[in-house]
Design a protein around this motif. Structure first.
Motif, PDB file in Angstrom:
ATOM      1  N   ARG A  12      48.396 -25.921 -20.031  1.00  0.00           N
ATOM      2  CA  ARG A  12      48.520 -25.221 -21.485  1.00  0.00           C
ATOM      3  C   ARG A  12      49.038 -23.900 -21.237  1.00  0.00           C
ATOM      4  O   ARG A  12      49.664 -23.432 -21.999  1.00  0.00           O
ATOM      5  CB  ARG A  12      47.120 -25.057 -21.825  1.00  0.00           C
ATOM      6  CG  ARG A  12      46.501 -26.415 -22.333  1.00  0.00           C
ATOM      7  CD  ARG A  12      47.354 -27.166 -23.406  1.00  0.00           C
ATOM      8  NE  ARG A  12      47.412 -26.556 -24.722  1.00  0.00           N
ATOM      9  CZ  ARG A  12      46.451 -26.763 -25.670  1.00  0.00           C
ATOM     10  NH1 ARG A  12      45.096 -27.373 -25.611  1.00  0.00           N
ATOM     11  NH2 ARG A  12      46.491 -26.107 -26.722  1.00  0.00           N
ATOM     12  N   LEU A  13      48.865 -23.224 -20.169  1.00  0.00           N
ATOM     13  CA  LEU A  13      49.269 -21.679 -20.218  1.00  0.00           C
ATOM     14  C   LEU A  13      50.425 -21.328 -19.146  1.00  0.00           C
ATOM     15  O   LEU A  13      51.148 -20.580 -19.231  1.00  0.00           O
ATOM     16  CB  LEU A  13      48.211 -20.523 -19.784  1.00  0.00           C
ATOM     17  CG  LEU A  13      47.140 -20.728 -20.806  1.00  0.00           C
ATOM     18  CD1 LEU A  13      45.826 -19.832 -19.996  1.00  0.00           C
ATOM     19  CD2 LEU A  13      47.443 -20.369 -21.937  1.00  0.00           C
ATOM     20  N   ILE A  14      50.669 -22.343 -17.898  1.00  0.00           N
ATOM     21  CA  ILE A  14      51.592 -22.032 -17.245  1.00  0.00           C
ATOM     22  C   ILE A  14      52.856 -23.102 -17.181  1.00  0.00           C
ATOM     23  O   ILE A  14      53.953 -22.634 -17.250  1.00  0.00           O
ATOM     24  CB  ILE A  14      51.143 -22.276 -15.468  1.00  0.00           C
ATOM     25  CG1 ILE A  14      50.025 -21.226 -15.502  1.00  0.00           C
ATOM     26  CG2 ILE A  14      52.156 -22.127 -14.311  1.00  0.00           C
ATOM     27  CD1 ILE A  14      49.343 -21.310 -14.072  1.00  0.00           C
ATOM     28  N   ALA A  15      52.492 -24.376 -17.323  1.00  0.00           N
ATOM     29  CA  ALA A  15      53.536 -25.496 -17.374  1.00  0.00           C
ATOM     30  C   ALA A  15      53.905 -25.653 -19.015  1.00  0.00           C
ATOM     31  O   ALA A  15      53.864 -26.721 -19.270  1.00  0.00           O
ATOM     32  CB  ALA A  15      53.034 -26.648 -16.638  1.00  0.00           C
ATOM     33  N   VAL A  16      54.315 -24.562 -19.563  1.00  0.00           N
ATOM     34  CA  VAL A  16      54.508 -24.489 -20.786  1.00  0.00           C
ATOM     35  C   VAL A  16      56.227 -25.114 -21.139  1.00  0.00           C
ATOM     36  O   VAL A  16      56.959 -24.217 -21.185  1.00  0.00           O
ATOM     37  CB  VAL A  16      54.527 -23.217 -21.538  1.00  0.00           C
ATOM     38  CG1 VAL A  16      54.562 -23.362 -23.052  1.00  0.00           C
ATOM     39  CG2 VAL A  16      52.981 -22.598 -21.426  1.00  0.00           C
ATOM     40  N   ASN A  17      56.375 -26.283 -20.590  1.00  0.00           N
ATOM     41  CA  ASN A  17      57.699 -26.863 -20.674  1.00  0.00           C
ATOM     42  C   ASN A  17      58.079 -27.800 -21.985  1.00  0.00           C
ATOM     43  O   ASN A  17      59.064 -28.493 -21.672  1.00  0.00           O
ATOM     44  CB  ASN A  17      57.914 -27.638 -19.103  1.00  0.00           C
ATOM     45  CG  ASN A  17      56.749 -28.601 -19.062  1.00  0.00           C
ATOM     46  OD1 ASN A  17      55.769 -28.708 -20.073  1.00  0.00           O
ATOM     47  ND2 ASN A  17      56.687 -29.209 -17.986  1.00  0.00           N
ATOM     48  N   SER A  18      57.536 -27.685 -23.048  1.00  0.00           N
ATOM     49  CA  SER A  18      57.966 -28.483 -24.274  1.00  0.00           C
ATOM     50  C   SER A  18      57.565 -27.818 -25.402  1.00  0.00           C
ATOM     51  O   SER A  18      56.855 -26.920 -25.338  1.00  0.00           O
ATOM     52  CB  SER A  18      57.201 -29.925 -24.120  1.00  0.00           C
ATOM     53  OG  SER A  18      55.745 -29.965 -24.321  1.00  0.00           O
ATOM     54  N   ASP A  19      58.345 -28.120 -26.521  1.00  0.00           N
ATOM     55  CA  ASP A  19      58.004 -27.427 -27.622  1.00  0.00           C
ATOM     56  C   ASP A  19      56.797 -27.626 -28.214  1.00  0.00           C
ATOM     57  O   ASP A  19      56.086 -26.908 -28.854  1.00  0.00           O
ATOM     58  CB  ASP A  19      59.207 -27.831 -28.644  1.00  0.00           C
ATOM     59  CG  ASP A  19      60.416 -27.578 -28.443  1.00  0.00           C
ATOM     60  OD1 ASP A  19      60.502 -26.479 -27.704  1.00  0.00           O
ATOM     61  OD2 ASP A  19      61.581 -28.137 -29.026  1.00  0.00           O
ATOM     62  N   THR A  59      52.194 -15.318 -20.944  1.00  0.00           N
ATOM     63  CA  THR A  59      52.320 -14.299 -19.991  1.00  0.00           C
ATOM     64  C   THR A  59      51.143 -14.384 -18.982  1.00  0.00           C
ATOM     65  O   THR A  59      51.071 -13.997 -17.907  1.00  0.00           O
ATOM     66  CB  THR A  59      52.473 -12.904 -20.438  1.00  0.00           C
ATOM     67  OG1 THR A  59      53.675 -12.893 -21.458  1.00  0.00           O
ATOM     68  CG2 THR A  59      52.461 -11.606 -19.688  1.00  0.00           C
ATOM     69  N   PHE A  60      50.039 -14.425 -19.876  1.00  0.00           N
ATOM     70  CA  PHE A  60      48.789 -14.570 -18.941  1.00  0.00           C
ATOM     71  C   PHE A  60      48.847 -15.693 -17.899  1.00  0.00           C
ATOM     72  O   PHE A  60      48.644 -15.423 -16.703  1.00  0.00           O
ATOM     73  CB  PHE A  60      47.662 -14.775 -19.875  1.00  0.00           C
ATOM     74  CG  PHE A  60      46.365 -14.964 -19.093  1.00  0.00           C
ATOM     75  CD1 PHE A  60      45.497 -13.718 -19.234  1.00  0.00           C
ATOM     76  CD2 PHE A  60      45.826 -15.987 -18.458  1.00  0.00           C
ATOM     77  CE1 PHE A  60      44.308 -13.815 -18.710  1.00  0.00           C
ATOM     78  CE2 PHE A  60      44.671 -16.076 -17.951  1.00  0.00           C
ATOM     79  CZ  PHE A  60      43.693 -14.839 -18.023  1.00  0.00           C
ATOM     80  N   GLY A  61      49.200 -16.778 -18.424  1.00  0.00           N
ATOM     81  CA  GLY A  61      49.682 -18.047 -17.120  1.00  0.00           C
ATOM     82  C   GLY A  61      50.517 -17.510 -15.886  1.00  0.00           C
ATOM     83  O   GLY A  61      50.307 -17.814 -14.949  1.00  0.00           O
ATOM     84  N   LEU A  62      51.502 -16.987 -16.526  1.00  0.00           N
ATOM     85  CA  LEU A  62      52.596 -16.904 -15.394  1.00  0.00           C
ATOM     86  C   LEU A  62      52.078 -15.638 -14.725  1.00  0.00           C
ATOM     87  O   LEU A  62      52.196 -15.543 -13.246  1.00  0.00           O
ATOM     88  CB  LEU A  62      53.911 -16.053 -16.141  1.00  0.00           C
ATOM     89  CG  LEU A  62      54.672 -17.197 -16.814  1.00  0.00           C
ATOM     90  CD1 LEU A  62      55.895 -16.425 -17.585  1.00  0.00           C
ATOM     91  CD2 LEU A  62      55.175 -18.316 -15.752  1.00  0.00           C
ATOM     92  N   ARG A  63      51.240 -14.614 -15.103  1.00  0.00           N
ATOM     93  CA  ARG A  63      50.287 -13.568 -14.101  1.00  0.00           C
ATOM     94  C   ARG A  63      49.626 -14.359 -13.202  1.00  0.00           C
ATOM     95  O   ARG A  63      49.419 -14.002 -11.987  1.00  0.00           O
ATOM     96  CB  ARG A  63      50.045 -12.670 -14.943  1.00  0.00           C
ATOM     97  CG  ARG A  63      50.894 -11.486 -15.731  1.00  0.00           C
ATOM     98  CD  ARG A  63      51.326 -10.517 -14.581  1.00  0.00           C
ATOM     99  NE  ARG A  63      52.071  -9.724 -14.943  1.00  0.00           N
ATOM    100  CZ  ARG A  63      52.056  -8.326 -14.928  1.00  0.00           C
ATOM    101  NH1 ARG A  63      50.919  -7.799 -14.654  1.00  0.00           N
ATOM    102  NH2 ARG A  63      52.869  -7.591 -15.501  1.00  0.00           N
ATOM    103  N   LEU A  64      48.915 -15.170 -13.768  1.00  0.00           N
ATOM    104  CA  LEU A  64      47.803 -16.105 -13.000  1.00  0.00           C
ATOM    105  C   LEU A  64      48.670 -16.810 -12.035  1.00  0.00           C
ATOM    106  O   LEU A  64      48.403 -16.923 -10.759  1.00  0.00           O
ATOM    107  CB  LEU A  64      47.140 -16.981 -13.813  1.00  0.00           C
ATOM    108  CG  LEU A  64      46.004 -17.658 -13.058  1.00  0.00           C
ATOM    109  CD1 LEU A  64      45.039 -16.951 -12.377  1.00  0.00           C
ATOM    110  CD2 LEU A  64      45.328 -18.705 -14.082  1.00  0.00           C
ATOM    111  N   LEU A  65      49.799 -17.419 -12.344  1.00  0.00           N
ATOM    112  CA  LEU A  65      50.654 -18.158 -11.255  1.00  0.00           C
ATOM    113  C   LEU A  65      51.152 -17.337 -10.070  1.00  0.00           C
ATOM    114  O   LEU A  65      51.073 -17.596  -8.975  1.00  0.00           O
ATOM    115  CB  LEU A  65      51.957 -19.076 -12.026  1.00  0.00           C
ATOM    116  CG  LEU A  65      52.843 -19.665 -11.157  1.00  0.00           C
ATOM    117  CD1 LEU A  65      52.127 -20.745 -10.622  1.00  0.00           C
ATOM    118  CD2 LEU A  65      53.933 -20.058 -12.164  1.00  0.00           C
ATOM    119  N   ASN A  66      51.638 -16.111 -10.602  1.00  0.00           N
ATOM    120  CA  ASN A  66      52.171 -15.303  -9.812  1.00  0.00           C
ATOM    121  C   ASN A  66      51.154 -14.802  -8.459  1.00  0.00           C
ATOM    122  O   ASN A  66      51.379 -14.845  -7.326  1.00  0.00           O
ATOM    123  CB  ASN A  66      52.685 -13.637 -10.076  1.00  0.00           C
ATOM    124  CG  ASN A  66      53.138 -12.938  -9.321  1.00  0.00           C
ATOM    125  OD1 ASN A  66      54.431 -13.227  -8.786  1.00  0.00           O
ATOM    126  ND2 ASN A  66      52.555 -11.764  -9.158  1.00  0.00           N
TER     127      ASN A  66
END
Length: 1299
Positions: free
Chosen positions: A836-843, A857-864
């Motif tokens: 839901r937060l990182i793999a946001v790859n669809s509308d 952004t929260f998900g990408l920070r966590l992924l980083n």
């Protein structure tokens, strides 16, 4: 009207009397004459009937008649001079000018003079009439008249500078002089009595300021000491009135007089009381009278602290000095026989048994400094007397130690108000008072300086240690079990054990006090003497062993909770155990705890509280084994096994207890079940605390109770409870410690902790309440992660810090990638959160988020942060194609999606994606790669984001820096010459010593020489030499020869393939490899995989990390391949030889994973030795060598062991430059495996300023994971590592050899 005639005076008298009667209620309620004066001055503001009083109307008419013509004339004159005064804002100016001129007129001065004289005459007449009425009427009538007439009239005329503004009382100086004469001791009793009654009604300020006060005070003191209660009580009433309504500069004289009077009474009467059980009646006139006086003093003592700081220090000092003078009073010769001298302290103790007055005086520095100075210089006898009382009570305990029933003095004191006390009760009151005074004294530095104290009949002075031993002895003779769940009431507060424990608790709370008073050999010996006796099979000389031992355990636990106390228990041989051998306190405590758990002490097990006693001693052990150094000492005793066995037994017993049936008499079974459950929780809690350290977590996992312990922790964690009564922090650190391992994170998942964490995060991130915003809108967050989400973010970082945890939670877990998400659908697991937060790859996913940009952004920070761990990144990439997804998102985020020339839109998401892509695509240390910042440029004319974007590979070259030149050959170096002379010196220890010496020399002077071929040759020859040495070969020598077909058929996992590609890119960047080296690296990995598979146990563990070999990439094998410049044969030979050395167990995680060389329970635990051995000792050494860093980690909820596991598992890739990585490998091989510990400690010391800074900003774990280790080099820290080796090698290396 400028004069008043006789008829006017008569009329004025009537008006004044009527006026005073009207306001008598207001004035009589005033606590002091000063307050009454204030009431009169502000009467017009507070009394709505003010202008209706006849007296006020009279005064107004009088002023108008006297000054009306003057005011009218002045008004006309000013109006003629300037007409502007008549209108507008000038009106106020006109009034002010008229008033000023009128005040300076002759008519005004004449009016004031006349009014003043007339009012004096009127007031004097009223006073005389009042005195005549008082003499004629009865006592009650006189008091009533007095309340109506005892008024001071004040006219505060600010316009007059004369004495008219002063206050006038009803008593003249002549009258007070007459009263002083009437109070003379030669006068008849009736005369003195009447004079005292009149004096009690007089204003205190007038009495104390009169000229005859000195004679009055002398006569009052004489009257106070009279045996006749009519005289003494009235004198005491005057003193009480004076103390309650006068300022300190006056009350100090009253208090001094009172103290001197009491002292003289004790001196003249020489009172005594019977010892033992004989009683004394305090209603005896001579005692009752003194008791009233001392009670008045005590009331004043407790109130004076509220206001004496507003007065000069000399006033306060006078009060304190008079008090100490009275308390230091004693007869030169005591009463003979069974009689004992009654002293002021006995009566004061009856009134204020816990010395509340002294505690209040000692609370503020203002008074405490004076008290301690006076005690030291002049009144040390007060402290001596208090100490003597404690010693006397201790001796009485010794004399009556054989009594079977507890003496009842503490049971009766303070429960009800009585008038008859036995001598023992009176002495006990004095003991309690003295103990409270001493307890307050010794917690301050200057109070401790009073010791040692010389006591009569004692050869040696009594020291602070002696005092504590005396108090412990008193506690032993009168134990009372502590109940922490309810407050003490009644006699419990005054029991000797409670009082002693209060003093000891205060000492424990202050480091300096505990060091001087408690952390002493005699005190520890006294505390553990009963324990040692019971261990040796002897009978403990205790009145109630179980109760006393519970109190002892409470104090020992508080001592063990401090660093100094813990060191005292663990490392100081200060106790005499069996056979007169000195041993450590920790050994005594753990042995006794085990005996209690095994119920091998019948005298205690038969008591009614064996579980609570055992739990108290387990708490002491817990304070030790939840630290690395404490576990090191306690581990040989196998306490975790004993606790686990007791827990399992208790669990089975609690299941057998019958469930209560409604209506049945199940009181006993219900209580039994409740006791069983409490004991079961105590054991679980104690087992859980093993998880506070890396090695302790391994022991906890081996007990088989880790799931139950973590579930218990989660239940307390949700309630935000502390770990224990001695711990200041919650379960944050322990959760992080547990989450670092595969079995720990599985237990957290099964307990519901992870689900609760994800739901809490989602509710904060996505489900914020809209109705709250209507009342108070939330500010728009400016940080990438809002402060409301930061706590959840850090919890997730801690939870997913270890790659093994990530593998357990994400391994074989596909993402949902649903075609539809409802708005109420909430994630409940880590894969759901990624979906839901990182793999946001669809509308569909974008529209399912209320706050798409903030949440993504929260998900990408966590992924980083997750991708900082290379093994975690490889898993994410192999399962979810993270890089491809990020590149596609960048490709879609352009100004013109339909055109190939559209530019990427600059927003927080594109910046964050760019940062993650560079991080995972470029490998290198701090001087080998450049990570793009997340901040936009603010300079005028500058591009807001000058770093190049990319939506396909390769990565722009600006993100890689030029690598340092690697010297592949260095024929002139000493190390090369040394290695060239090497002739396979079998079992030649001197060669290895020479090699280590030369290695340290070269590292200190020319570290750049140790690169390339020189480094490879050094590693080859050292490993070859050590593997052929019987003393150095730790594991059985490995023989490996794989068939070509077997190697060819070996299959590498997708994670391993990605790892090979990553290593190949790094090797090509360093110019160590070429493109064609990929096949050799893959072949090496296959050989290593086959070789290590023969070294692993066949496990039935359900852990994902145990299902398919080693979880992750073999970073050490890749590092060796790069060191050998892509030579597969040399790399394999080196690795096979290295596998027989102890060093391989710590620097080569893949080699030791589920190894057959470990006991089966350790091999199947899923916890690597780099965690429970290396990281364990890193934490232990940090606490001793870099305490600020250790404390910073504890405050942040993060652990050093997690970062060590992260760094060491991937051989510091991405954190150190290649040269330093090579030095790390070489140092551990040449200098010994324990240097891995010293290096980590050196790194933390190097990072100390940054660690402290980022702890304060609550981003320590993010900083350590995302940032490389800037500026670290082995050369600068090798000396520090040598110091650590000298101090700790015997411990660290010895324990490593036990793995």
């Amino acid at each position: 009207m400028s004069e008043l005639f006789a008829e006017d005076e008569v009329e004025l008298q009537s008006l004044v009397k009527q006026f005073l009667r009207s306001i008598s209620d207001k004035i009589s309620s005033a606590p002091s004459p000063e307050c009454a004066e204030e009431i009169l001055l502000h009467l017009e503001e507070t009394d709505k009937n003010f202008h209706n009083y006849e007296f006020v109307k009279y005064l107004r008419q009088y002023v108008e008649n006297a000054l009306g013509s003057v005011v009218e004339e002045e008004t006309n004159n000013l109006t003629r001079e300037d007409g502007q005064h008549a209108i507008g804002s000038g009106h106020d100016t006109l009034i002010h000018a008229v008033t000023q001129r009128t005040r300076y007129s002759a008519e005004y001065q004449q009016m004031i003079h006349t009014l003043k004289n007339t009012m004096i005459t009127v007031v004097e007449s009223l006073k005389n009439k009042s005195e005549e009425d008082q003499l004629r009427k009865e006592e009650m009538h006189q008091e009533k008249q007095h309340r109506q007439s005892n008024i001071q009239f004040t006219d505060n005329c600010s316009d007059s500078g004369s004495s008219f503004s002063r206050s006038y009382g009803f008593f003249r100086q002549e009258q007070l002089q007459i009263l002083a004469e009437k109070l003379d001791s030669s006068k008849p009793k009736e005369v003195r009595w009447e004079a005292l009654k009149v004096l009690c009604r007089a204003p205190t300020s007038d009495v104390l300021s009169c000229e005859s006060w000195s004679s009055l005070r002398l006569n009052l003191c004489i009257a106070l000491s009279e045996p006749d209660p009519d005289l003494s009580d009235n004198a005491l009433r005057f003193f009480a009135k004076s103390l309650s309504s006068s300022p300190l500069n006056v009350t100090r004289e009253i208090y001094t007089s009172l103290a001197k009077s009491v002292e003289s009474s004790f001196l003249s009467h020489k009172l005594s009381f019977p010892s033992g059980s004989a009683t004394i009646d305090i209603n005896r006139p001579e005692i009752s009278h003194l008791l009233k006086q001392i009670r008045l003093m005590n009331d004043f003592q407790k109130e004076v602290t509220n206001f004496w700081i507003r007065h000069p220090e000399k006033y306060m000092e006078e009060v304190i000095e008079n008090t100490f003078s009275l308390l230091s009073f004693h007869h030169e010769h005591g009463s003979p026989g069974t009689e004992r001298v009654l002293e002021p302290v006995h009566l004061l103790a009856l009134l204020d048994v816990k010395a509340t007055w002294f505690k209040k005086w000692m609370h503020g520095y203002y008074s405490r400094a004076v008290i301690l100075r006076l005690l030291e210089r002049k009144y040390k006898s007060v402290a001596v007397a208090a100490l003597q009382q404690c010693i006397k009570y201790n001796e009485s305990c010794e004399r009556f130690t054989n009594e079977t029933t507890e003496s009842g003095e503490q049971r009766s004191i303070g429960l009800v108000q009585r008038s008859v006390y036995s001598g023992k009760e009176l002495e006990y009151c004095c003991f309690v008072h003295s103990l409270c005074v001493l307890g307050k004294l010794i917690i301050y530095t200057n109070g401790k300086k009073l010791f040692p104290i010389k006591i009569r009949k004692y050869k040696d002075p009594v020291t602070l240690t002696d005092l504590v031993v005396i108090l412990l002895n008193i506690m032993y003779k009168h134990p009372r079990p502590l109940d922490r769940d309810c407050s003490h009431t009644g006699s419990d507060v005054l029991s000797p054990s409670t009082l002693v424990m209060e003093v000891l608790w205060m000492l424990c709370e202050q480091t300096e006090c505990a060091t001087e008073c408690l952390y002493q050999t005699p005190v520890i010996e006294k505390l553990l003497t009963p324990v040692i006796a019971l261990l040796n099979g002897q009978k403990a000389e205790l009145k109630s062993p179980a109760a006393t031992l519970s109190l002892i355990a409470d104090i020992l636990a508080r001592i063990a909770n401090t660093d100094r106390g813990l060191a005292l228990f663990l490392f100081e041989k200060n106790l005499v155990a069996a056979h007169s051998e000195r041993t450590f306190a920790a050994h005594i405590i753990v042995q006794f705890t085990q005996r209690l758990l095994d119920k091998e002490l019948p005298s205690l097990c038969e008591s009614d509280m064996p579980h609570s006693l055992c739990g108290a001693f387990i708490l002491i052990c817990r304070q030790m084994y939840n630290t690395c150094e404490g576990l090191q000492v306690l581990q040989p005793y196998g306490l975790h096994k004993a606790l686990a066995a007791a827990w399992k037994k208790t669990t089975s017993l609690s299941e057998r207890v019958q469930t209560p049936v409604p209506g049945a008499g199940a009181g006993s079974s219900t209580q039994e079940l409740q006791n069983m459950l409490i004991w079961e929780e105590t054991l679980l809690d104690s087992l859980l605390n093993f998880g506070a350290t890396p090695k302790g977590l391994l022991l906890l996992q081996q007990t088989g109770a880790i799931n139950e312990c973590v579930s218990y922790m989660f239940s307390r964690f949700t309630k935000k409870l502390q770990v224990s009564s001695c711990e200041k922090f919650g379960y944050g650190v322990m959760v992080t410690q547990v989450a670092a391992t595969a079995p720990g994170v599985v237990a957290l998942h099964s307990s519901g902790f992870i689900r609760a964490l994800v739901l809490e995060l989602w509710s904060v991130l996505e489900c914020s309440s809209d109705d709250v915003r209507v009342v108070r809108p939330k500010p728009t967050p400016i940080d990438p992660i809002d402060r409301s989400c930061l706590k959840s973010f850090l919890y997730l970082v801690n939870l997913l810090s270890s790659s093994q945890s990530v593998w357990e939670l994400l391994g074989r877990q596909p993402l949902a990638n649903k075609s539809e998400y409802t708005l109420r659908e909430m994630p409940t697991s880590i894969p759901d959160l990624i979906d839901r937060l990182i793999a946001v790859n669809s509308d569909v996913k974008i529209h399912s988020l209320f706050r798409y940009e903030e949440s993504h952004t929260f998900g990408l920070r966590l992924l980083n942060v997750l991708c900082c761990n290379l093994d975690s990144f490889l898993l994410l990439e192999s399962q979810y194609n993270i890089c491809s997804m990020l590149l596609q998102s960048q490709m879609r985020n352009v100004t013109d999606p339909d055109s190939s020339e559209g530019t990427i839109i600059i927003d927080s998401l594109s910046v964050e994606r760019n940062h993650v892509l560079v991080r995972v695509s470029v490998i290198g240390g701090p001087s080998e790669r450049r990570l793009p910042p997340r901040d936009l440029q603010e300079g005028e004319g500058e591009h807001p984001y000058p770093w190049p974007w990319f939506s396909c590979y390769p990565v722009p070259r600006c993100y890689t820096l030029d690598p340092a030149d690697i010297l592949h050959t260095s024929p002139d170096s000493e190390i090369s010459a040394f290695l060239s002379s090497w002739k396979d010196p079998k079992n030649d220890g001197s060669w290895m010593e020479a090699c280590r010496t030369l290695y340290c020399k070269v590292m200190a002077s020319k570290p750049n020489v140790l690169t390339g071929k020189v480094l490879a040759d050094l590693l080859e020859k050292v490993v070859a030499h050590l593997s052929k040495s019987a003393s150095e070969c730790f594991f059985s020598p490995a023989r490996y020869k794989a068939e070509e077909k077997t190697v060819k058929n070996a299959v590498l996992s997708s994670v391993e393939q990605l790892g090979i590609n990553t290593c190949l890119k790094y090797g090509i960047y360093l110019r160590l490899l070429k493109e064609e080296a990929a096949n050799d690296l893959a072949l090496l990995m296959k050989h290593v995989k086959i070789f290590l598979s023969t070294q692993r146990v066949k496990t039935s563990s359900e852990l994902i990390t145990h299902q398919e070999g080693y979880p992750g990439h073999d970073w050490l094998a890749s590092t060796v391949f790069l060191i050998m410049a892509g030579n597969m044969e040399k790399s394999l030979c080196l690795l096979v030889s290295l596998s027989s050395l102890l060093t391989s167990a710590v620097i080569w995680p893949a080699r030791i994973h589920a190894s057959i060389h470990f006991p089966k329970e350790v091999a199947e635990s899923g916890i690597p030795p780099v965690y429970w051995c290396t990281a364990h000792y890193v934490e232990m050494l940090l606490k001793a060598e870099v305490p600020l860093v250790h404390s910073a980690f504890k405050m942040s909820g993060f652990t050093p062991s997690q970062m060590c596991l992260h760094w060491l598992t991937q051989c510091f890739w991405n954190y150190l430059d290649w040269t330093e990585i090579c030095h790390y490998i070489c140092t551990c091989v040449v200098m010994g495996p324990d240097y891995q510990v010293y290096m980590c400690v050196a790194i933390f010391k190097h990072l100390q300023p940054d660690i402290l800074q980022h702890t304060q900003s609550q981003e320590l774990q993010v900083f350590l994971k995302e940032e490389p280790i800037q500026g670290f080099s082995f050369t600068n820290h090798l000396e520090f590592m040598g110091v650590l080796e000298h101090k700790y090698r015997d411990i660290v290396l010895a324990d490593m050899k036990m793995i």
